[in-house]
Design a protein around this motif. Structure first.
Motif, PDB file in Angstrom:
ATOM      1  N   LEU A   1      26.836  12.234 -14.156  1.00  0.00           N
ATOM      2  CA  LEU A   1      27.195  12.322 -15.562  1.00  0.00           C
ATOM      3  C   LEU A   1      28.701  12.304 -15.791  1.00  0.00           C
ATOM      4  CD1 LEU A   1      24.179  13.191 -15.639  1.00  0.00           C
ATOM      5  CD2 LEU A   1      24.779  14.695 -17.541  1.00  0.00           C
ATOM      6  N   ILE A   2      29.477  12.563 -14.737  1.00  0.00           N
ATOM      7  CA  ILE A   2      30.942  12.579 -14.865  1.00  0.00           C
ATOM      8  C   ILE A   2      31.466  11.161 -14.679  1.00  0.00           C
ATOM      9  CG2 ILE A   2      33.094  13.416 -13.879  1.00  0.00           C
ATOM     10  CD1 ILE A   2      31.691  15.965 -13.097  1.00  0.00           C
TER      11      ILE A   2
ATOM     12  N   ILE B   1      31.742  12.743 -20.290  1.00  0.00           N
ATOM     13  CA  ILE B   1      30.361  13.029 -19.891  1.00  0.00           C
ATOM     14  C   ILE B   1      29.476  11.887 -20.384  1.00  0.00           C
ATOM     15  CG2 ILE B   1      28.490  14.692 -19.940  1.00  0.00           C
ATOM     16  CD1 ILE B   1      31.101  15.693 -18.685  1.00  0.00           C
ATOM     17  N   SER B   2      28.785  11.245 -19.476  1.00  0.00           N
ATOM     18  CA  SER B   2      27.941  10.105 -19.812  1.00  0.00           C
ATOM     19  C   SER B   2      26.752  10.543 -20.680  1.00  0.00           C
ATOM     20  CB  SER B   2      27.430   9.437 -18.537  1.00  0.00           C
ATOM     21  OG  SER B   2      26.511   8.410 -18.850  1.00  0.00           O
ATOM     22  N   SER B   3      26.416   9.717 -21.665  1.00  0.00           N
ATOM     23  CA  SER B   3      25.269   9.995 -22.543  1.00  0.00           C
ATOM     24  C   SER B   3      24.064   9.128 -22.194  1.00  0.00           C
ATOM     25  CB  SER B   3      25.671   9.760 -24.004  1.00  0.00           C
ATOM     26  OG  SER B   3      26.094   8.414 -24.183  1.00  0.00           O
TER      27      SER B   3
ATOM     28  N   LEU C   1      16.342  10.615 -20.913  1.00  0.00           N
ATOM     29  CA  LEU C   1      15.467  11.110 -19.843  1.00  0.00           C
ATOM     30  C   LEU C   1      15.139  12.584 -20.031  1.00  0.00           C
ATOM     31  CD1 LEU C   1      17.080   9.380 -16.721  1.00  0.00           C
ATOM     32  CD2 LEU C   1      14.978   8.718 -17.912  1.00  0.00           C
ATOM     33  N   LYS C   2      16.072  13.338 -20.619  1.00  0.00           N
ATOM     34  CA  LYS C   2      15.864  14.777 -20.797  1.00  0.00           C
ATOM     35  C   LYS C   2      14.750  15.064 -21.792  1.00  0.00           C
ATOM     36  CE  LYS C   2      19.506  17.306 -21.296  1.00  0.00           C
ATOM     37  NZ  LYS C   2      20.816  17.781 -21.787  1.00  0.00           N
ATOM     38  N   SER C   3      14.523  14.145 -22.737  1.00  0.00           N
ATOM     39  CA  SER C   3      13.516  14.377 -23.776  1.00  0.00           C
ATOM     40  C   SER C   3      12.127  13.890 -23.387  1.00  0.00           C
ATOM     41  CB  SER C   3      13.942  13.678 -25.072  1.00  0.00           C
ATOM     42  OG  SER C   3      14.075  12.275 -24.855  1.00  0.00           O
TER      43      SER C   3
ATOM     44  N   LEU D   1      19.534  17.352 -14.782  1.00  0.00           N
ATOM     45  CA  LEU D   1      20.506  16.739 -15.685  1.00  0.00           C
ATOM     46  C   LEU D   1      21.228  17.788 -16.527  1.00  0.00           C
ATOM     47  CD1 LEU D   1      18.511  13.591 -16.871  1.00  0.00           C
ATOM     48  CD2 LEU D   1      20.442  13.663 -15.272  1.00  0.00           C
ATOM     49  N   SER D   2      20.505  18.825 -16.923  1.00  0.00           N
ATOM     50  CA  SER D   2      21.122  19.892 -17.712  1.00  0.00           C
ATOM     51  C   SER D   2      22.204  20.605 -16.901  1.00  0.00           C
ATOM     52  CB  SER D   2      20.062  20.898 -18.175  1.00  0.00           C
ATOM     53  OG  SER D   2      19.156  20.279 -19.058  1.00  0.00           O
ATOM     54  N   ALA D   3      21.897  20.851 -15.610  1.00  0.00           N
ATOM     55  CA  ALA D   3      22.877  21.512 -14.740  1.00  0.00           C
ATOM     56  C   ALA D   3      24.117  20.639 -14.539  1.00  0.00           C
ATOM     57  CB  ALA D   3      22.233  21.843 -13.392  1.00  0.00           C
ATOM     58  N   LYS D   4      23.907  19.347 -14.349  1.00  0.00           N
ATOM     59  CA  LYS D   4      25.031  18.444 -14.151  1.00  0.00           C
ATOM     60  C   LYS D   4      25.854  18.285 -15.437  1.00  0.00           C
ATOM     61  CE  LYS D   4      24.307  17.610  -9.852  1.00  0.00           C
ATOM     62  NZ  LYS D   4      25.252  18.176  -8.842  1.00  0.00           N
ATOM     63  N   GLN D   5      25.154  18.306 -16.572  1.00  0.00           N
ATOM     64  CA  GLN D   5      25.873  18.205 -17.835  1.00  0.00           C
ATOM     65  C   GLN D   5      26.736  19.446 -18.059  1.00  0.00           C
ATOM     66  OE1 GLN D   5      23.570  18.329 -21.518  1.00  0.00           O
ATOM     67  NE2 GLN D   5      24.866  16.708 -22.358  1.00  0.00           N
TER      68      GLN D   5
END
Length: 442
Positions: free
Chosen positions: A48-49, A257-259, A264-266, A277-281
């Protein structure tokens, strides 16, 4: 004795450092190059970075030293750096020498025994590898005929003799003094040397001046000596009202931060992926926040330094630096002393007078007759000027320097402090600084 087992509760206070706080502390103490490497490694682990390419790549500034920051008395400047080391350079020369393969092999074995300064140790040799005494001597002569001059010597005296022997325009007394009277010469017992040898003091002085042009460590210039380049974390620029401190944004990677992974999160049935993904965000958000904190802290510290050291920035004279300790700086900025220390560690600032280490602006207070603020840095600059302008035939002793500094500059220093500052500035003692004239023989 009755012993019972059971459960009990105990309340205590402990300092717990969260991962985010550890990251903030770590990033603050990184310089710009270490920070860039850290962010690059983090981006490899976190999809995500995203690191944006700089339109203008980091500009590398050459670190400048103020004239007088050091006193190179007996060392000549290092010659330009070479891509290979000493051994590679000498192997290249050996390939062009018309000798038997055996002699070339023996000479290469000698090359491999050279230390980083280009010297051979006392026990160096090739007789233990099947070479005769005559072959060893021949290989050693070839080695000592190669560049750099002086390579293959077993002592400083031999190194100077090898270099002197190659020079046509050397003082007539040089070879004889170095070979026969080296101890007296090195100890500067020149009057005794003059009495024994018959050379005039001026001739000995001329030999000494000539030796300063030689290199006592001929191999060190071929061991990857590179110019000192740094990337400043901060920049001081002139403005209409004075000076302004700011961050060198080109020295810090620009990240976002990539969007692309939001969809995928939803999606249902993607629990583990969503958690990942939440942890990486969150990690990316904390990184952005920590970088902003780092920038804010460093700029805050530099602005306080700029406020205190206005006299220096107006003139560029180090002697005008005011006393400023790490504790004083931390208190003025409203931060802990350890935080201020991390903000300064290994950091550089681009100023109108060159790229300087931030710790350059910290200096202790010293005594004065009228209790005015005098800094150690200012005292060193005054000391340097006194030495540069002294009569070299009768140089100032440490006690004399202390007396002159008190009388002319209101700087109250002990003889020990003068000697300490002189050592830090690499200024030799008065006995070594002394120069002789023809009249010295009388």
């Amino acid at each position: 004795m009755n012993m019972k087992t059971g459960l009990s509760q105990e309340q205590s206070l402990k300092l717990h450092l969260s991962q985010e706080l550890r990251q903030a502390i770590t990033l603050l103490q990184y310089n710009s190059m270490e920070l860039e490497q850290y962010v690059q490694e983090l981006a490899l682990d976190n999809p995500l970075i995203e690191i944006k390419e700089q339109m203008n790549p980091n500009t590398f500034y050459h670190r400048r030293q103020f004239q007088g920051a050091s006193w190179d008395y007996s060392e000549i400047d290092l010659i330009g750096s070479r891509s290979g080391g000493l051994a590679d350079y000498m192997f290249e020369q050996l390939r062009m020498i018309d000798e038997t393969d055996r002699i070339i092999k023996g000479t290469r074995m000698f090359v491999e025994q050279l230390n980083e300064n280009g010297y051979l140790e006392e026990d160096a040799g090739i007789r233990g590898h099947g070479f005769s005494d005559a072959e060893e001597k021949e290989c050693l002569l070839i080695l000592q005929s190669l560049d750099p001059a002086g390579v293959g010597a077993r002592s400083l005296q031999e190194c100077l003799l090898l270099q002197t022997n190659r020079h046509q325009s050397k003082p007539k007394s040089a070879m004889d003094i170095i070979s026969r009277y080296f101890t007296l010469f090195a100890e500067r017992s020149w009057k005794e040397l003059s009495r024994i040898s018959g050379y005039k003091i001026q001739e000995i002085q001329n030999t000494y001046d000539y030796i300063q042009t030689l290199h006592p460590k001929p191999g060190s210039t071929y061991e990857g000596t590179h110019a000192s380049y740094v990337v400043p974390d901060l920049i001081i620029e002139r403005t209409g009202n004075g000076f302004e401190a700011g961050s060198n944004d080109a020295a810090v990677p620009e990240i976002s931060i990539s969007s692309e992974y939001e969809s995928l999160k939803s999606q249902s049935g993607q629990g583990e992926l969503k958690k990942y993904l939440s942890a990486k965000q969150q990690q990316g958000v904390w990184l952005l926040k920590t970088l902003d904190q780092r920038k804010e802290t460093m700029v805050k510290v530099m602005k306080e330094i700029l406020s205190v050291q206005q006299a220096f920035f107006q003139t560029g004279k180090p002697e005008l630096l005011k006393p400023l300790t790490l504790n004083d700086l931390a208190e003025a900025c409203g931060i802990h002393e350890s935080t201020a220390s991390r903000a300064l560690k290994g950091k550089y600032v681009q100023t109108p007078y060159g790229t300087l280490e931030m710790k350059f602006f910290l200096t202790n207070k010293i005594g004065s007759a009228n209790e005015s603020d005098q800094s150690a840095a200012g005292a060193k600059e005054v000391l340097l000027r006194l030495v540069n302008n002294e009569d070299k035939t009768s140089p100032l002793s440490d006690q004399m320097i202390a007396a002159v500094m008190l009388e002319r500059h209101d700087l109250k220093l002990s003889r020990r402090t003068v000697a300490k500052y002189r050592d830090q500035l690499k200024i030799p003692a008065s006995s070594i600084r002394r120069r002789y004239t023809e009249a010295s023989n009388d």
